[in-house]
Design an enzyme around this catalytic site. Structure first.
Site: not given
Ligand SMILES: [Zn+2]
Length: 309
Positions: A147, A252
């Site tokens: 990201h 995550s």
């Protein structure tokens, strides 16, 4: 430094493409395997790690989601950011104030342990969804920032890449006294490195221009919510998983497809997947090994074991 929890956010909830997944109320992961199994997996070598926000919470950077997987912070979307001058001003006024605190975060015990595991030859690459650069600070190599990173800024007009610290310095010159005024009113820091500010402050903020072309469309070099990850970066992640012998998911929730697709890809290839988080994930069914635990405790234990043979 104390970075407060992000639950104080007052922004209204917004629907984004990444917010579709919701955990079942009261759902708990079906735990299987043990720390010993993860150690054995790592000793086999060729492991790729996929890390998320839970990897950085112990550095004081809050997660978007609570342990039950429910969203508690709604990040700015790419559409909001692109909403003309107002969008850019909203983003940069908040990010400018949040940057000093975000930048002050240091690598934690879990991240340092992961770097030791790599030094021991047990880990090939780290794919991270985090934009804070803390894996690199801890000493990890071959880190793929899925990201992007908040340490760089990209000019949408000419493509120039600028160091965030230089943009921050330019913003300080353009907005004398702003930081001091804002810090009195700023809310807690958010996972994307900004803070909540009163509108009156936001409106008087002046955004910086590109050093190369003088354009005003500067964007942090990160993937916003509602935006797709860079194609070449995604390809590099797939290639890392294709070379791997196993996938280790750390911190995550896999709530967004951006990360989940690599877990599905690994499972489809028959690779063992191990998941260690503090809460529910969207990948429960894909994991051969599923553990709960604070990464700052579990990973040092694993690093010690693989380092001493
Ligand atoms: Zn430019």
């Amino acid at each position: 430094m104390s970075l407060a929890d992000a639950t104080a956010s007052t922004r209204p909830p917004r629907v984004t493409p990444r917010s579709a997944w919701r955990p079942e109320p009261g759902a708990a992961p079906a735990l299987r395997g043990s720390v010993r199994d993860v150690i054995d997996l790592l000793r086999g070598g060729g492991v790729v790690a996929l890390t998320g926000a839970g990897m950085s919470t112990e550095s004081g950077i809050p997660d978007y989601r609570g342990p039950d997987g429910s969203r508690r912070v709604t990040p700015m979307t790419i559409d909001e950011f692109r909403d003309g001058e107002a969008g850019a001003r909203r983003y940069w006024s908040r990010a400018y104030v949040g940057w000093n605190r975000f930048r002050a975060a240091r690598a934690n015990a879990g991240q340092e342990a992961l770097a030791r595991i790599q030094s021991a030859g047990c880990l090939d690459a780290v794919i991270t969804q985090n934009v804070d650069g803390l894996h690199q600070e801890a000493g990890s190599r071959r880190v793929i920032e899925l990201h992007g990173t908040l340490t760089r800024v990209v000019c949408v007009d000419c493509g120039a890449r600028l160091l965030r610290d230089r943009v921050q310095a330019a913003l300080t010159r353009l907005n004398p006294g702003y930081l001091e005024a804002a810090l009195d009113d700023a809310g807690s820091i958010r996972p994307d490195g900004d803070v909540d500010l009163p509108l009156s402050l936001e409106h008087r903020f002046r955004v910086a221009r590109c050093e190369e072309c003088a354009g005003v469309h500067l964007k942090p070099d990160v993937v916003f919510f509602g935006e797709s990850a860079d194609r070449q970066t995604v390809q590099a992640c797939y290639e890392a998983v294709d070379r791997a012998q196993a996938l280790l998911v750390l911190g995550s929730s896999l709530a967004v497809m951006s990360g989940l697709r690599f877990v599905r890809h690994a499972a489809a290839r028959g690779l063992p997947v191990a998941i260690i988080t503090n809460g529910t994930t969207r990948g429960e069914d894909l994991a051969a090994i599923r553990l709960l635990g604070p990464l700052g405790t579990v990973l040092p234990e694993i690093a010690e074991a693989v380092s001493t043979g």
